[in-house]
Design an enzyme around this catalytic site. Structure first.
Site, mmCIF file in Angstrom:
data_model
loop_
_atom_site.group_PDB
_atom_site.id
_atom_site.type_symbol
_atom_site.label_atom_id
_atom_site.label_comp_id
_atom_site.label_asym_id
_atom_site.label_seq_id
_atom_site.Cartn_x
_atom_site.Cartn_y
_atom_site.Cartn_z
ATOM 1 N N ASP A 46 0.892 -1.073 -0.103
ATOM 2 C CA ASP A 46 -0.070 -0.111 -0.266
ATOM 3 C C ASP A 46 0.911 1.262 -0.388
ATOM 4 O O ASP A 46 1.955 1.267 0.570
ATOM 5 C CB ASP A 46 -1.544 -0.227 1.418
ATOM 6 C CG ASP A 46 -2.123 -1.354 1.367
ATOM 7 O OD1 ASP A 46 -2.516 -1.675 -0.027
ATOM 8 O OD2 ASP A 46 -2.434 -1.335 2.385
ATOM 9 N N SER A 47 0.362 2.393 -0.939
ATOM 10 C CA SER A 47 1.098 3.381 -0.971
ATOM 11 C C SER A 47 1.429 4.605 0.405
ATOM 12 O O SER A 47 3.062 4.739 0.248
ATOM 13 C CB SER A 47 0.624 4.557 -1.911
ATOM 14 O OG SER A 47 -1.214 4.955 -1.269
ATOM 15 N N ARG A 72 -1.043 1.221 14.778
ATOM 16 C CA ARG A 72 -2.216 0.564 13.652
ATOM 17 C C ARG A 72 -1.941 -1.200 14.151
ATOM 18 O O ARG A 72 -0.960 -1.532 14.347
ATOM 19 C CB ARG A 72 -1.293 0.642 12.192
ATOM 20 C CG ARG A 72 -2.212 -0.474 11.084
ATOM 21 C CD ARG A 72 -3.003 0.101 10.679
ATOM 22 N NE ARG A 72 -3.633 -0.915 9.511
ATOM 23 C CZ ARG A 72 -2.791 -1.139 8.129
ATOM 24 N NH1 ARG A 72 -2.047 0.806 7.468
ATOM 25 N NH2 ARG A 72 -3.105 -1.861 6.791
ATOM 26 N N ASP A 113 -10.062 -8.265 -1.180
ATOM 27 C CA ASP A 113 -8.397 -8.038 -1.385
ATOM 28 C C ASP A 113 -8.614 -9.839 -0.154
ATOM 29 O O ASP A 113 -8.324 -11.012 -0.669
ATOM 30 C CB ASP A 113 -7.588 -7.605 0.310
ATOM 31 C CG ASP A 113 -8.334 -6.758 0.841
ATOM 32 O OD1 ASP A 113 -9.702 -7.117 1.277
ATOM 33 O OD2 ASP A 113 -7.789 -6.387 1.773
#
Length: 636
Positions: A93-94, A128, A180
């Site tokens: 993920d960016s 996170r 996903d």
């Protein structure tokens, strides 16, 4: 063929894409062995400009600009799969980033073990949450049924491209969420070998607040339609029927604990919308989940299914409130924790159906550690998260040391236990009894309340540990000299003790005429010896026991001192002037080493000496010998 394709979907990522790309171009794998494909999903900021600048600087970066926004990262990832030239593909993920050795480590492991999928340890940044249980240890082959793989179904992993192409494993483009999960679950079910690496911080997942990929609203019909796809894949997989049921149960546990289903009665305020979600969840479960699954899932998932199968939104909402205040409704009966939730009363369930043992955890805290003489003391407290406070006074506590390799247990009783407060005293001599005791012992505490038993590792919740990480007790069990080193495990920070045969230690001898004491120093070693240890000195074929006057143990080293006057009465002055106490002992035979530091060999040996007209025998714990003198550190 390149080794790895890194796939990075981007959307309005200008504030964090540079950190992501930097972690990719700085990989220790040579840049001509991997490629980076960035697929931009019509960003409205400066993302594309940044990507192009990196592309100009690094020839292994390829930028693909989509003409139409897809609404999610799935279709951009599919483009990367179609364009990939690597043997493996890694999705990033960016806003996240990698450890710089990630590609090299993961590819080498995948090649050695012929892995179809490799999971690398994840680290949460800025709070996170990330999966942890699956990364407890590295495994060449993780079992899909027995391991916690189902709790890690995000795509940020290494996939063999040939596996994806052979079975047409792509991100579904007809849904806007959970694509996903569908992708990863299909890959899991088709893979021959799934590997896990827990030895390095491979993937850093960042908590963020801004917009990254575009996501549209997902209707409950579409959401549970995607869940049905996963259940159908499990049904159609090559797993045995028994394993299909077990795996489906694990997936449902995850689904009810970590998905939009988890707390939709709270996050959705509109009651009509709540009814729509409840109705679709009801249809999904009744049409796709066999009732035999209800007996395989966790207790709270099982109880939720009563409400879901009956489309009872009111009851489910009350149940959610009940379980938030579970200790008001729990009791211990017949060795189990029973939850008498008011919400479940209308269903007239049996006592067995109300068991919620798996919802209880031991909450623990260690307030004091102490190494004293040959013992290790631990003081603290334990409580149960699913039981009323009054149950604390009923519990019987035990301390349990478990040998990590042999799995044997040594149980100790508390020297104090009342209302959840405890003190355990472990004698190191009890952990090191014979050869088989060498190794690591993990400490558990077990609580028994009216036949209900709960065991937990402890130590990660504690006051500051007062000793250095290398602090250890030196003892002798009559068979071998050993060291016992308490420490805290790297991953989960729990208490363990390592037992090793003690061999060589560096020692220094300090001799100044003005000093009251003769001093022996163990630099960099915080050591603890048996109480009332003695030095036995030999010079000119005579031996004398000298009491240790002082023993000082600190993080900087350990100091042992004996009375100079007492030694001078026994030994000639030339000994005290000597600077040649220099040797290394690596067996019972002494080997002289011409250096000004001394290595000490800890061994088990009985010595015999004459005292007046009697012969006495002494067990030796520490033995130092030079060309002039011998020293024995022993216990009285």
């Amino acid at each position: 063929m390149l080794k790895i394709t890194a796939a990075v979907p981007t959307y309005n990522s200008e504030h964090f894409i540079s950190r992501c790309l930097d972690s990719l171009v700085q990989q220790t794998m040579p840049n001509d062995e991997y490629e980076i494909i960035c697929i931009d999903d019509c960003s409205q900021d400066g993302t594309v400009s940044i990507l192009k600048k990196y592309g100009e600087q690094y020839p292994n970066i390829k930028v693909i600009e989509r003409e139409k926004n897809s609404g999610g990262p799935g279709e951009p990832r599919n483009q990367a799969i179609r364009a990939a030239s690597g043997e493996y593909i890694f999705f990033i993920d960016s806003d996240d980033y990698l450890g710089i050795e990630t590609f090299e480590r993961m590819y080498q492991f995948a090649k050695v073990h012929d892995s179809d999928i490799v999971l690398g340890k994840m680290v949460g940044v800025n709070g996170r949450p990330v999966p942890q249980a699956i990364f407890k240890e590295s495994k060449a082959e993780a079992d899909l049924i027995k391991s916690p793989l189902v709790y890690s179904i995000g795509p940020t992993k290494l996939f063999k491209v040939s596996l994806l192409r052979k079975y047409d494993i792509m991100f579904p483009s007809n849904i806007q969420a959970t694509e996903d999960q569908v992708f990863v679950m299909k890959a899991y079910l088709k893979a021959d070998k799934i590997s896990v690496l827990g030895d390095y911080d491979y993937y850093y997942a960042v908590q963020h607040d801004g917009e990254h990929m575009t996501f549209a609203y997902v209707a409950p019909q579409d959401y549970y339609g995607a869940m049905k796809v996963i259940i159908d894949m499990i049904h159609e997989s090559r797993l045995s029927r028994t394993d299909k049921m077990k795996f489906m149960a694990k997936f449902l546990n995850r689904h009810f604990d970590f998905s939009r289903t988890t707390d939709f009665t709270i996050t959705i305020e509109d009651e009509q919308e709540q009814l729509e979600w409840m109705t679709e969840l009801h249809h999904f479960v009744e049409r796709n989940i066999p009732r035999e699954i209800d007996k395989l899932v966790h207790s709270h998932t099982r109880l939720k299914l009563y409400f879901v199968r009956n489309n009872d939104l009111k009851g489910l909402k009350q149940f959610e409130s009940d379980k938030e205040n579970m200790i008001q409704f729990t009791a211990v009966k017949n060795g189990h924790i029973i939850a008498n939730y008011p919400s479940i009363v209308p269903y007239h369930l049996s006592e067995d159906e109300l068991v919620i043992d798996d919802r209880n955890k031991i909450s623990h805290y260690v307030s004091k550690f102490q190494i004293k003489n040959n013992s290790f003391s631990i003081k603290g407290s334990v409580t149960h998260t699913a039981l009323k406070p009054e149950y604390q006074s009923l519990q019987k506590l035990s301390g349990i040391w478990v040998h990590r390799e042999r799995k044997i247990e040594k149980i100790i009783s508390p020297v104090y236990s009342k209302d959840g407060e405890f003190e355990f005293l472990t004698k190191f001599t009890d952990l090191a009894v014979n050869e088989g005791d060498i190794g690591v012992w993990d400490f558990f505490i077990e609580s028994d309340i009216d036949g209900y038993k709960k065991r937990a590792r402890i130590g990660n919740s504690r006051e500051k540990y007062p000793y250095s990480k290398h602090a250890k007790y030196i003892g002798n069990n009559g068979k071998y000299a050993y060291s016992a080193r308490p420490y805290f495990t790297k991953t989960f920070d729990n208490l363990s003790v390592e037992i090793k045969k003690q061999e060589m230690l560096k020692v220094e001898f300090r001799n100044h005429d003005s000093d009251q004491y003769l001093t022996f120093i163990f630099p960099g070693s915080q050591l603890f010896f048996p109480k009332q240890s003695l030095l036995l000195l030999e010079c000119n074929k005579q031996e004398f026991l000298i009491p240790i006057k002082k023993q000082i143990s600190s993080a900087e080293g350990t100091v042992i001192q004996v009375d100079r006057n007492l030694v001078e009465q026994k030994f000639v002055p030339s000994f005290l002037q000597s600077t040649d106490i220099v040797l290394s002992i690596n067996s019972y035979q002494t080997v002289l080493v011409p250096k000004k530091d001394v290595s000490v060999y800890f061994c088990s040996k009985n010595i015999e000496k004459k005292l007046w007209c009697f012969k006495i025998r002494k067990k030796v714990d520490l033995f130092i010998q030079s060309d002039q003198s011998k020293f024995y550190l022993t216990a009285r």
